[in-house]
Design a protein around this motif. Structure first.
Motif, mmCIF file in Angstrom:
data_model
loop_
_atom_site.group_PDB
_atom_site.id
_atom_site.type_symbol
_atom_site.label_atom_id
_atom_site.label_comp_id
_atom_site.label_asym_id
_atom_site.label_seq_id
_atom_site.Cartn_x
_atom_site.Cartn_y
_atom_site.Cartn_z
ATOM 1 N N VAL A 236 52.539 19.981 -32.834
ATOM 2 C CA VAL A 236 53.125 20.561 -31.621
ATOM 3 C C VAL A 236 54.054 21.707 -31.982
ATOM 4 O O VAL A 236 54.013 22.790 -31.364
ATOM 5 N N LEU A 248 59.070 16.907 -26.589
ATOM 6 C CA LEU A 248 58.349 15.703 -26.967
ATOM 7 C C LEU A 248 59.316 14.670 -27.553
ATOM 8 O O LEU A 248 59.232 13.480 -27.232
ATOM 9 N N ARG A 251 61.252 13.184 -24.709
ATOM 10 C CA ARG A 251 60.423 12.261 -23.935
ATOM 11 C C ARG A 251 60.254 10.930 -24.665
ATOM 12 O O ARG A 251 60.364 9.857 -24.066
ATOM 13 N N LEU A 302 52.069 9.533 -23.853
ATOM 14 C CA LEU A 302 52.774 10.810 -23.744
ATOM 15 C C LEU A 302 51.773 11.962 -23.843
ATOM 16 O O LEU A 302 50.873 11.948 -24.680
ATOM 17 N N LEU A 304 51.832 15.149 -24.904
ATOM 18 C CA LEU A 304 51.697 16.062 -26.030
ATOM 19 C C LEU A 304 51.536 15.377 -27.382
ATOM 20 O O LEU A 304 50.997 15.958 -28.313
ATOM 21 N N GLY A 305 52.018 14.161 -27.506
ATOM 22 C CA GLY A 305 52.026 13.505 -28.805
ATOM 23 C C GLY A 305 50.713 12.843 -29.165
ATOM 24 O O GLY A 305 49.719 12.913 -28.436
#
Length: 377
Positions: A236, A248, A251, A302, A304-305
């Motif tokens: 990312v 991220l 979050r 999640l 983006l992860g």
């Protein structure tokens, strides 16, 4: 002259007590006790004005408490409109350039039309068997912060104007002490808090883990550590930028906090970089593992992860004697290493995966030494 000397000594004593306070509660208690004794009252309280909620919240009650009054009450509050002096009566005085002065109330209602009369305070005095009180505003940074309240019983001499003036001085001393304690508390908070996520930081975990192991050695309390490594952060950062990577981390920090709340008293922390942990004292190993499973599940959702590698070590599992914080951490870290290598969607648990104990005793090369905790190996 003797009376002036006594009051000067009382001011010095209060200032010393406030300076010696290390926590907000100690500061509140010192303010209430010092004012009670200096003014010859039998009861004192300190309240804070919670502007956003429109109420006065009692922080501490000291002295001869009435039924229902606790030293440090959890929920003793009063709507500001019932005690409007702090927002209206005092501000009228300040508008003319004056200082916020204390005032006296008695259980006997003053003549009708008296500017200082507040029916609710008279009612409260009568209900609690008190004959009179002096109320002094606490002012911090030029704004009303709350109030200092000292009362005498029915039959005792009523506070006079000199007492009100002295209460104003005491309130100023208390305000300086409270301000100092709040600054110290903010410094402590920053010292033990990760600035990005708002979670505890490595220093806080280090301290609490040492204390937890001491508790375990004293009474066999179950101590569990969940170590997590957030997958995909580098990708990312490299492709979308560090600002997105920070989001991220934030979050996942929220997810960790939410899961930690399922374990009473658990500490959620960011160790640094993409590494996080949960420290729990009391819950069983099975309860901690179940929360670890929830954590893996929620982290996988999640946007983006790429999920999280999660390792668990608990003194409630067959992991041998744990005499140091470092030993428990090495076990949890080794379990997390196994989870990452296996791309496990669930936590790997020390004592339930036979390879973890061997891995903890002979870590892979190069050693994972980015995190260092106090304690003997």
């Amino acid at each position: 002259m003797g009376g002036e000397d006594a009051r000067l000594r009382a001011v010095v004593s209060l200032a010393q007590a406030m300076a010696a306070a290390h926590t907000p509660r100690e500061s509140w208690r010192a303010a209430a006790l010092g004012a009670r004794d200096a003014l010859g009252g039998n009861f004192a309280a300190l309240s804070v004005w919670e502007r956003e909620l429109g109420r006065l919240r009692v922080l501490v009650n000291e002295g001869e408490r009435a039924d229902g009054e606790e030293e440090f009450p959890d929920d003793e509050t009063y709507p500001v409109h019932q005690f409007p002096e702090i927002t209206e009566f005092l501000h009228e005085r300040w508008a003319g350039g004056g200082e916020p002065n204390a005032w006296v109330e008695t259980a006997v209602a003053p003549p009708e039309g008296d500017a200082g009369y507040c029916h609710e305070r008279v009612t409260a005095l009568r209900r609690r068997g008190r004959g009179c009180c002096v109320v002094a505003p606490i002012v911090l940074h030029g704004r009303a912060w709350g109030e200092l309240y000292v009362a005498r019983p029915v039959g005792a001499p009523v506070f006079d104007a000199a007492d009100a003036d002295f209460a104003t001085v005491l309130a100023s001393v208390a305000a300086a002490g409270i301000s100092q304690t709040e600054r110290l508390e903010e410094v402590r908070r920053l010292a033990f808090t990760d600035p990005l996520t708002g979670l505890a930081n490595r220093r806080a975990v280090d301290m609490h883990l040492d204390e937890a192991i001491e508790l375990h050695r004293a009474d066999d309390s179950v101590v569990s550590l969940v170590v997590c490594d957030l997958n995909g952060l580098k990708r990312v950062n490299d492709t979308l930028g560090h600002a997105v990577g920070d989001r991220l981390l934030e979050r996942f920090g929220s997810v960790l906090s939410l899961c930690g709340a399922m374990l009473p008293g658990a500490l959620a922390a960011r160790l640094g970089g993409d590494e996080f942990c949960l420290l729990a004292v009391g819950p069983t190993a099975d309860e901690v593992v179940a929360v670890g499973e929830q954590l893996c599940l929620r982290a996988g959702e999640l946007e983006l992860g790429e999920g999280v590698a999660c390792g668990v070590a608990s003194t409630g599992d067959p992991i041998g004697e744990v005499r140091s914080a470092r030993r428990l951490f090495r076990l949890a870290d080794a379990a997390q290493y196994r989870a990452k290598a296996a791309r496990s969607a669930k936590p790997v648990v020390a004592g339930r995966d036979g390879a973890v104990l061997r891995l903890a005793d002979a870590p892979p090369s190069p050693p994972r030494d980015r995190r260092r905790f106090r304690g003997r190996g």
